[in-house]
Design a protein around this motif. Structure first.
Motif, PDB file in Angstrom:
ATOM      1  N   UNK A   1      42.925  90.767  19.875  1.00 58.73           N
ATOM      2  CA  UNK A   1      43.386  92.147  19.702  1.00 58.73           C
ATOM      3  C   UNK A   1      44.008  92.343  18.324  1.00 58.73           C
ATOM      4  N   UNK A   2      44.796  91.376  17.876  1.00 63.64           N
ATOM      5  CA  UNK A   2      45.416  91.443  16.551  1.00 63.64           C
ATOM      6  C   UNK A   2      44.376  91.444  15.443  1.00 63.64           C
ATOM      7  N   UNK A   3      43.257  90.751  15.707  1.00 66.59           N
ATOM      8  CA  UNK A   3      42.182  90.678  14.708  1.00 66.59           C
ATOM      9  C   UNK A   3      41.267  91.898  14.734  1.00 66.59           C
ATOM     10  N   UNK A   4      41.554  92.863  15.621  1.00 67.63           N
ATOM     11  CA  UNK A   4      40.777  94.091  15.636  1.00 67.63           C
ATOM     12  C   UNK A   4      39.737  94.210  16.720  1.00 67.63           C
ATOM     13  N   UNK A   5      39.736  93.304  17.693  1.00 68.74           N
ATOM     14  CA  UNK A   5      38.785  93.362  18.806  1.00 68.74           C
ATOM     15  C   UNK A   5      39.210  94.506  19.740  1.00 68.74           C
ATOM     16  N   UNK A   6      38.390  95.535  19.820  1.00 72.47           N
ATOM     17  CA  UNK A   6      38.771  96.719  20.594  1.00 72.47           C
ATOM     18  C   UNK A   6      38.831  96.435  22.089  1.00 72.47           C
ATOM     19  N   UNK A   7      37.939  95.597  22.603  1.00 69.04           N
ATOM     20  CA  UNK A   7      37.963  95.258  24.034  1.00 69.04           C
ATOM     21  C   UNK A   7      39.247  94.516  24.369  1.00 69.04           C
ATOM     22  N   UNK A   8      39.636  93.585  23.515  1.00 70.04           N
ATOM     23  CA  UNK A   8      40.887  92.849  23.735  1.00 70.04           C
ATOM     24  C   UNK A   8      42.080  93.791  23.679  1.00 70.04           C
ATOM     25  N   UNK A   9      42.072  94.720  22.724  1.00 73.62           N
ATOM     26  CA  UNK A   9      43.180  95.669  22.584  1.00 73.62           C
ATOM     27  C   UNK A   9      43.323  96.534  23.835  1.00 73.62           C
ATOM     28  N   UNK A  10      42.198  96.962  24.419  1.00 69.73           N
ATOM     29  CA  UNK A  10      42.259  97.793  25.627  1.00 69.73           C
ATOM     30  C   UNK A  10      42.834  97.009  26.804  1.00 69.73           C
ATOM     31  N   UNK A  11      42.389  95.759  26.961  1.00 69.36           N
ATOM     32  CA  UNK A  11      42.871  94.927  28.060  1.00 69.36           C
ATOM     33  C   UNK A  11      44.373  94.679  27.925  1.00 69.36           C
ATOM     34  N   UNK A  12      44.811  94.346  26.726  1.00 69.98           N
ATOM     35  CA  UNK A  12      46.229  94.078  26.488  1.00 69.98           C
ATOM     36  C   UNK A  12      47.054  95.338  26.714  1.00 69.98           C
ATOM     37  N   UNK A  13      46.605  96.456  26.183  1.00 71.17           N
ATOM     38  CA  UNK A  13      47.361  97.701  26.311  1.00 71.17           C
ATOM     39  C   UNK A  13      47.500  98.109  27.777  1.00 71.17           C
ATOM     40  N   UNK A  14      46.423  97.970  28.536  1.00 67.94           N
ATOM     41  CA  UNK A  14      46.476  98.318  29.956  1.00 67.94           C
ATOM     42  C   UNK A  14      47.429  97.400  30.706  1.00 67.94           C
ATOM     43  N   UNK A  15      47.359  96.103  30.431  1.00 67.59           N
ATOM     44  CA  UNK A  15      48.246  95.144  31.110  1.00 67.59           C
ATOM     45  C   UNK A  15      49.711  95.452  30.821  1.00 67.59           C
ATOM     46  N   UNK A  16      50.033  95.717  29.563  1.00 67.16           N
ATOM     47  CA  UNK A  16      51.419  96.002  29.203  1.00 67.16           C
ATOM     48  C   UNK A  16      51.875  97.340  29.778  1.00 67.16           C
ATOM     49  N   UNK A  17      50.967  98.296  29.872  1.00 69.09           N
ATOM     50  CA  UNK A  17      51.305  99.590  30.470  1.00 69.09           C
ATOM     51  C   UNK A  17      51.681  99.423  31.943  1.00 69.09           C
ATOM     52  N   UNK A  18      50.882  98.647  32.668  1.00 71.14           N
ATOM     53  CA  UNK A  18      51.168  98.420  34.085  1.00 71.14           C
ATOM     54  C   UNK A  18      52.446  97.611  34.264  1.00 71.14           C
ATOM     55  N   UNK A  19      52.639  96.597  33.420  1.00 71.20           N
ATOM     56  CA  UNK A  19      53.853  95.791  33.505  1.00 71.20           C
ATOM     57  C   UNK A  19      55.082  96.635  33.176  1.00 71.20           C
ATOM     58  N   UNK A  20      54.956  97.507  32.186  1.00 71.20           N
ATOM     59  CA  UNK A  20      56.062  98.382  31.811  1.00 71.20           C
ATOM     60  C   UNK A  20      56.454  99.293  32.969  1.00 71.20           C
ATOM     61  N   UNK A  21      55.479  99.800  33.709  1.00 66.87           N
ATOM     62  CA  UNK A  21      55.774 100.655  34.851  1.00 66.87           C
ATOM     63  C   UNK A  21      56.578  99.883  35.906  1.00 66.87           C
ATOM     64  N   UNK A  22      56.216  98.635  36.122  1.00 64.64           N
ATOM     65  CA  UNK A  22      56.946  97.815  37.081  1.00 64.64           C
ATOM     66  C   UNK A  22      58.369  97.556  36.608  1.00 64.64           C
ATOM     67  N   UNK A  23      58.547  97.255  35.328  1.00 63.15           N
ATOM     68  CA  UNK A  23      59.885  96.996  34.793  1.00 63.15           C
ATOM     69  C   UNK A  23      60.740  98.263  34.813  1.00 63.15           C
ATOM     70  N   UNK A  24      60.120  99.404  34.540  1.00 63.58           N
ATOM     71  CA  UNK A  24      60.860 100.661  34.606  1.00 63.58           C
ATOM     72  C   UNK A  24      61.320 100.938  36.033  1.00 63.58           C
ATOM     73  N   UNK A  25      60.448 100.656  37.001  1.00 64.53           N
ATOM     74  CA  UNK A  25      60.829 100.832  38.406  1.00 64.53           C
ATOM     75  C   UNK A  25      62.010  99.927  38.767  1.00 64.53           C
ATOM     76  N   UNK A  26      61.956  98.677  38.302  1.00 66.88           N
ATOM     77  CA  UNK A  26      63.068  97.757  38.563  1.00 66.88           C
ATOM     78  C   UNK A  26      64.370  98.287  37.971  1.00 66.88           C
ATOM     79  N   UNK A  27      64.296  98.829  36.766  1.00 65.25           N
ATOM     80  CA  UNK A  27      65.491  99.348  36.106  1.00 65.25           C
ATOM     81  C   UNK A  27      66.054 100.547  36.858  1.00 65.25           C
ATOM     82  N   UNK A  28      65.164 101.382  37.390  1.00 61.54           N
ATOM     83  CA  UNK A  28      65.631 102.530  38.166  1.00 61.54           C
ATOM     84  C   UNK A  28      66.316 102.073  39.456  1.00 61.54           C
ATOM     85  N   UNK A  29      65.819 100.996  40.051  1.00 62.30           N
ATOM     86  CA  UNK A  29      66.386 100.505  41.312  1.00 62.30           C
ATOM     87  C   UNK A  29      67.663  99.696  41.105  1.00 62.30           C
TER      88      UNK A  29
END
Length: 305
Positions: free
Chosen positions: A205-233
Motif C-alpha cells: 500500500x505504501x508503494x502505491x498498490x491500490x488493491x492493498x490500499x483498499x484492503x488496509x483502509x477498509x480494515x482500519x475503518x472497521x477496527x476504528x468503528x470497534x474502538x470507537x464503540x469501546x470508547x463510548x461504552x
C-alpha cells in the motif's frame, strides 16, 4: 535474581522463554504447536526442562515458576481452556493437567491477557487501559486499576462482533475483515498475489498498490468503528494496539487515530499507541504472572522509575 519459565501456545507455534523479574528475556525458542492435548503437555514438559537447564547454567537454580498461556476462550480463575477453534479443544482443564505433568503448580491464563499484563507492568502503560491484540484474530483486554476483566473468559472478544462484509451483504465476524490474517487473505483475493502476512500488504500500500490500499483502509475503518464503540461504552481509556498489526507502527496508528476521531462526537478521544514490548509481551506477561504466584515482588515500570 528471580526468573520464571513462560510458554505461549499459539495456533501454529509455541513460544517459550526464560524471563527474569525485570522482564528481560534471557533465552527463547519457538516450536510447532502439537495437534493434541497430550502431545502439547509433553512439549510443555520438554520446554520447561530445556529452560531449566539454561537457568542452571546461569546460576538461577532449578524448579522455577512456570507460566502457561493459551489462545481462545480461557477461564483463568478455573484454569480451563474453554474453547479454541484453531486448536480444536473444548473445556480442557489445562492448569491441572500441566501441573500434574510437571509435578508443580502452573500459573495458567489467556495469551492476550498476559500481553496486557506485560504491557501494563513493564511497558509503561496505564493501569486502566484497553489492550487490543490484532493478529490471526482480534481480542481486547479491558484492564481497570490493574485488574483485567475476565467474565469467565468471554470478556473482550471484540473479534466476534458482527459487521457487514465489505465484499457482500453477509454479516461476518470483525476478525474476518480487520485481523492481520484477514488483511493478507483479502489482499490475495483482490490482487491474485499471495503474501506472507499483513506487513507485506502495508508495504504494498505504501508503494502505491491500490488493491492493498483498499484492503488496509477498509480494515482500519472497521477496527476504528470497534474502538470507537469501546470508547463510548467504557469512556476514553487509553488504547494500546498489540499483535501482528502493531508491527506496521506509527503510520498505521496515525490513520487509526484519525478514523476513530472522525467517529467520536460526544465521547472524548482516547490515546491510541502501539505496544512497547512487541512480540515478547505475552511471554513476559506469562512470566510475571508466574512470579507473582510464587510470591516474587515485581515492580511496575511506573514504580521502578
Amino acid at each position: 535474581m528471580s526468573a520464571a519459565i513462560a510458554i505461549d501456545v499459539g495456533g501454529t507455534s509455541m513460544k517459550s522463554g526464560l524471563v527474569d523479574a525485570a522482564g528481560r528475556v534471557l533465552s527463547h525458542t519457538s516450536t510447532p504447536t502439537p495437534g493434541s492435548v497430550p502431545a502439547l503437555l509433553e512439549e510443555v514438559a520438554a520446554l520447561v526442562a530445556r529452560h531449566e537447564r539454561e537457568a542452571l547454567g546461569l546460576g538461577l537454580g532449578g524448579s522455577l515458576p512456570v507460566g502457561l498461556v493459551v489462545p481462545g476462550i480461557v477461564d483463568d480463575m478455573a484454569g480451563i481452556a474453554v474453547h479454541s477453534a484453531n486448536l480444536h479443544w473444548d473445556d480442557v482443564h489445562m492448569r491441572d493437567l500441566a501441573s500434574a505433568r510437571l509435578g508443580r503448580p502452573v500459573t495458567f491464563g489467556h495469551d492476550v491477557r498476559a500481553g496486557a499484563l506485560g504491557e501494563m507492568r513493564l511497558g509503561g502503560h496505564a493501569r486502566s487501559m484497553v489492550y487490543v491484540a490484532v493478529g490471526t484474530g482480534i481480542a481486547a483486554v479491558i484492564v481497570l486499576d490493574g485488574v483485567p476483566l475476565v467474565s469467565g473468559g468471554w470478556a473482550g472478544e471484540i473479534g466476534q462482533q458482527l459487521v457487514i462484509d465489505p465484499n457482500s451483504t453477509r454479516r461476518v465476524a470483525l476478525e474476518q475483515v480487520a485481523s492481520a490474517g484477514a488483511i493478507a487473505s483479502r489482499y490475495a483475493q483482490a490482487s491474485g498475489r499471495e503474501v506472507a502476512g499483513s506487513r507485506e500488504v502495508f508495504e504494498a500500500a505504501t508503494a502505491g498498490d491500490s488493491a492493498a490500499a483498499r484492503v488496509i483502509d477498509t480494515a482500519l475503518e472497521y477496527l476504528a468503528e470497534s474502538l470507537a464503540d469501546l470508547s463510548c461504552a467504557l469512556g476514553p481509556l487509553p488504547i494500546v494496539i498489540g499483535g501482528g498489526l502493531a508491527k506496521a507502527g506509527e503510520p498505521m496508528v496515525s490513520v487509526l487515530r484519525d478514523k476513530v476521531a472522525e467517529l467520536l462526537d460526544v465521547t472524548p478521544m482516547p490515546t491510541i499507541t502501539t505496544a512497547t514490548l512487541g512480540a515478547s509481551s505475552q511471554i513476559i506477561g506469562a512470566a510475571l504472572a508466574a512470579l507473582d504466584a510464587a510470591g516474587t515482588q515485581v515492580p511496575d515500570a511506573q514504580e521502578a522509575s
